[in-house]
Design a protein around this motif. Structure first.
Motif, PDB file in Angstrom:
ATOM      1  N   ARG A  91       3.539  19.190   3.501  1.00 27.42           N
ATOM      2  CA  ARG A  91       4.064  20.220   2.604  1.00 27.42           C
ATOM      3  C   ARG A  91       5.347  19.783   1.917  1.00 27.42           C
ATOM      4  O   ARG A  91       6.095  18.957   2.416  1.00 27.42           O
ATOM      5  CB  ARG A  91       4.329  21.503   3.409  1.00 27.42           C
ATOM      6  N   LEU A  92       5.578  20.398   0.770  1.00 29.08           N
ATOM      7  CA  LEU A  92       6.795  20.145   0.012  1.00 29.08           C
ATOM      8  C   LEU A  92       8.016  20.469   0.864  1.00 29.08           C
ATOM      9  O   LEU A  92       8.002  21.406   1.662  1.00 29.08           O
ATOM     10  CB  LEU A  92       6.786  21.018  -1.250  1.00 29.08           C
ATOM     11  N   VAL A  93       9.070  19.677   0.671  1.00 31.37           N
ATOM     12  CA  VAL A  93      10.350  19.791   1.384  1.00 31.37           C
ATOM     13  C   VAL A  93      10.177  19.922   2.900  1.00 31.37           C
ATOM     14  O   VAL A  93      10.642  20.857   3.534  1.00 31.37           O
ATOM     15  CB  VAL A  93      11.258  20.921   0.818  1.00 31.37           C
ATOM     16  N   THR A  94       9.477  18.935   3.474  1.00 35.81           N
ATOM     17  CA  THR A  94       9.388  18.802   4.934  1.00 35.81           C
ATOM     18  C   THR A  94      10.426  17.764   5.340  1.00 35.81           C
ATOM     19  O   THR A  94      10.296  16.576   5.032  1.00 35.81           O
ATOM     20  CB  THR A  94       7.980  18.349   5.350  1.00 35.81           C
ATOM     21  N   GLU A 115      -7.852  12.497  12.612  1.00 38.41           N
ATOM     22  CA  GLU A 115      -8.996  13.307  12.199  1.00 38.41           C
ATOM     23  C   GLU A 115      -8.953  13.604  10.706  1.00 38.41           C
ATOM     24  O   GLU A 115      -9.973  13.507   9.999  1.00 38.41           O
ATOM     25  CB  GLU A 115      -9.012  14.620  12.987  1.00 38.41           C
ATOM     26  N   VAL A 116      -7.780  13.971  10.207  1.00 39.94           N
ATOM     27  CA  VAL A 116      -7.638  14.271   8.782  1.00 39.94           C
ATOM     28  C   VAL A 116      -7.926  13.032   7.942  1.00 39.94           C
ATOM     29  O   VAL A 116      -8.640  13.087   6.931  1.00 39.94           O
ATOM     30  CB  VAL A 116      -6.226  14.810   8.485  1.00 39.94           C
ATOM     31  N   LEU A 117      -7.403  11.893   8.346  1.00 48.92           N
ATOM     32  CA  LEU A 117      -7.593  10.668   7.576  1.00 48.92           C
ATOM     33  C   LEU A 117      -9.058  10.241   7.557  1.00 48.92           C
ATOM     34  O   LEU A 117      -9.550   9.733   6.545  1.00 48.92           O
ATOM     35  CB  LEU A 117      -6.705   9.560   8.142  1.00 48.92           C
ATOM     36  N   SER A 118      -9.764  10.472   8.664  1.00 50.07           N
ATOM     37  CA  SER A 118     -11.200  10.181   8.678  1.00 50.07           C
ATOM     38  C   SER A 118     -11.949  11.115   7.736  1.00 50.07           C
ATOM     39  O   SER A 118     -12.912  10.716   7.072  1.00 50.07           O
ATOM     40  CB  SER A 118     -11.751  10.322  10.105  1.00 50.07           C
ATOM     41  N   ARG A 119     -11.505  12.377   7.668  1.00 56.04           N
ATOM     42  CA  ARG A 119     -12.165  13.366   6.820  1.00 56.04           C
ATOM     43  C   ARG A 119     -12.047  13.015   5.338  1.00 56.04           C
ATOM     44  O   ARG A 119     -12.981  13.230   4.570  1.00 56.04           O
ATOM     45  CB  ARG A 119     -11.554  14.750   7.065  1.00 56.04           C
ATOM     46  N   VAL A 120     -10.907  12.473   4.928  1.00 56.51           N
ATOM     47  CA  VAL A 120     -10.691  12.251   3.493  1.00 56.51           C
ATOM     48  C   VAL A 120     -11.002  10.826   3.054  1.00 56.51           C
ATOM     49  O   VAL A 120     -10.987  10.548   1.848  1.00 56.51           O
ATOM     50  CB  VAL A 120      -9.241  12.602   3.103  1.00 56.51           C
ATOM     51  N   GLU A 121     -11.304   9.931   3.976  1.00 53.17           N
ATOM     52  CA  GLU A 121     -11.556   8.543   3.587  1.00 53.17           C
ATOM     53  C   GLU A 121     -12.795   8.446   2.706  1.00 53.17           C
ATOM     54  O   GLU A 121     -13.849   9.011   3.012  1.00 53.17           O
ATOM     55  CB  GLU A 121     -11.730   7.667   4.824  1.00 53.17           C
ATOM     56  N   GLY A 122     -12.668   7.729   1.610  1.00 55.61           N
ATOM     57  CA  GLY A 122     -13.778   7.566   0.687  1.00 55.61           C
ATOM     58  C   GLY A 122     -14.071   8.806  -0.132  1.00 55.61           C
ATOM     59  O   GLY A 122     -15.130   8.909  -0.757  1.00 55.61           O
ATOM     60  N   ARG A 123     -13.120   9.737  -0.169  1.00 58.01           N
ATOM     61  CA  ARG A 123     -13.305  10.994  -0.891  1.00 58.01           C
ATOM     62  C   ARG A 123     -12.030  11.338  -1.639  1.00 58.01           C
ATOM     63  O   ARG A 123     -10.932  10.906  -1.272  1.00 58.01           O
ATOM     64  CB  ARG A 123     -13.645  12.122   0.093  1.00 58.01           C
ATOM     65  N   PHE A 248      -7.160  19.694   1.786  1.00 58.91           N
ATOM     66  CA  PHE A 248      -8.021  19.391   2.933  1.00 58.91           C
ATOM     67  C   PHE A 248      -7.295  18.604   4.012  1.00 58.91           C
ATOM     68  O   PHE A 248      -7.910  17.909   4.803  1.00 58.91           O
ATOM     69  CB  PHE A 248      -9.257  18.625   2.444  1.00 58.91           C
ATOM     70  N   THR A 249      -5.985  18.697   4.022  1.00 60.17           N
ATOM     71  CA  THR A 249      -5.178  18.059   5.067  1.00 60.17           C
ATOM     72  C   THR A 249      -4.375  19.151   5.756  1.00 60.17           C
ATOM     73  O   THR A 249      -3.184  19.299   5.524  1.00 60.17           O
ATOM     74  CB  THR A 249      -4.254  16.983   4.470  1.00 60.17           C
ATOM     75  N   GLU A 250      -5.058  19.912   6.570  1.00 62.70           N
ATOM     76  CA  GLU A 250      -4.495  21.132   7.109  1.00 62.70           C
ATOM     77  C   GLU A 250      -3.684  20.879   8.372  1.00 62.70           C
ATOM     78  O   GLU A 250      -4.120  21.122   9.483  1.00 62.70           O
ATOM     79  CB  GLU A 250      -5.601  22.147   7.399  1.00 62.70           C
ATOM     80  N   LEU A 251      -2.502  20.324   8.184  1.00 63.04           N
ATOM     81  CA  LEU A 251      -1.570  20.125   9.287  1.00 63.04           C
ATOM     82  C   LEU A 251      -0.336  20.966   9.033  1.00 63.04           C
ATOM     83  O   LEU A 251       0.331  20.796   8.014  1.00 63.04           O
ATOM     84  CB  LEU A 251      -1.164  18.660   9.404  1.00 63.04           C
TER      85      LEU A 251
END
Length: 255
Positions: A91-94, A115-123, A248-251
């Motif tokens: 998020r902004l200003v973390t 997990e997030v990085l696997s989800r977005v790889e190649g997308r 899609f990076t819900e942390l």
């Protein structure tokens, strides 16, 4: 690191030994650097706490010029990082107190980041907005009807206009739902964000869809063709992207 500075976090990626561009500048014009730990790499910069400390930040966030400039710098760094490797934007200003706190984060949330990085790889993320006209011409008084007083005629026109407007809104919402479902069937994940106010979108029309779609790189052309096929006179579609996968990076990180 001194007590009058903090560490601003932009994104996290897998540590592939890639160097950080020497000339990459982040918020407040500060140089971006990397912190590698536990197989991950955090992209950060040092920021002054007289702007990014807890109390000054509350005031700074009310300054729209400052906020806009900071958001653009944040986005620029994230896009640069995501252009070379799968990345999880934060998020902004973390802002963290220092590098040790960043390393603790990479330890504690290692599996979540992986997990997030696997989800977005190649997308990549693509955005689709749909707009509908805000005004409808009221129907003319049917021929053969007795003339009415100006006040009654106005009320009738007003009632007819509101009814037409409501029907138009229902049709636009239904069509937007169909568009979203069609695009979501191609994407591996999708989100419907809140429609933007006209002051933010810069348009007078109703925004009836503000969708984000995580699409395999191998299907990006199919996705674009599908958007084109869904265009029509009733709604105007706007395709944007590709973007870093913010949606899609819900942390949820604590400062």
């Amino acid at each position: 690191m001194t007590n009058d500075t903090g560490t601003y976090l932009y994104a996290v990626a897998r540590d592939r030994g890639l160097p950080c561009p020497d000339d990459l500048k982040g918020v407040a014009g500060e140089t971006v650097r990397t912190i590698s730990h536990a197989g991950l790499v955090a992209y950060v910069s040092t920021v002054p706490l007289d702007q990014f400390g807890e109390e000054p930040l509350r005031r700074s966030m009310e300054d729209l010029d400052w906020l806009g400039e900071t958001a653009r710098a944040h986005h620029r760094v994230v896009e640069e990082v995501a252009g070379s490797a799968p990345a999880a934007p934060v998020r902004l200003v973390t802002v963290y107190s220092g590098e040790d706190q960043i390393r603790d984060l990479l330890d504690e949330r290692h599996d979540d980041f992986a997990e997030v990085l696997s989800r977005v790889e190649g997308r990549q993320e693509w955005g689709v907005k749909a707009y509908a006209e805000t005004t409808e011409a009221p129907p003319a008084e049917p021929p053969g009807e007795q003339p009415t007083s100006p006040g009654t005629a106005y009320l009738k026109r007003r009632q007819a206009s509101l009814h037409t407007r409501e029907e138009s809104w229902r049709r636009a919402i239904g069509r937007a739902g169909h568009i979203h479902d069609t695009l979501a069937s191609i994407a591996v994940a999708s989100r419907r964000h809140r429609a933007q106010d006209p002051e933010l979108s810069g348009r007078d029309e109703w925004m009836v869809l503000n969708g984000a779609y995580l699409v395999d790189d191998t299907r990006r052309e199919e996705f674009a063709r599908t958007v084109d096929g869904l265009r029509g006179e009733d709604l105007e579609l706007e395709l944007t992207g590709p973007w870093a996968p913010y949606s899609f990076t819900e942390l949820e990180e604590e400062r």
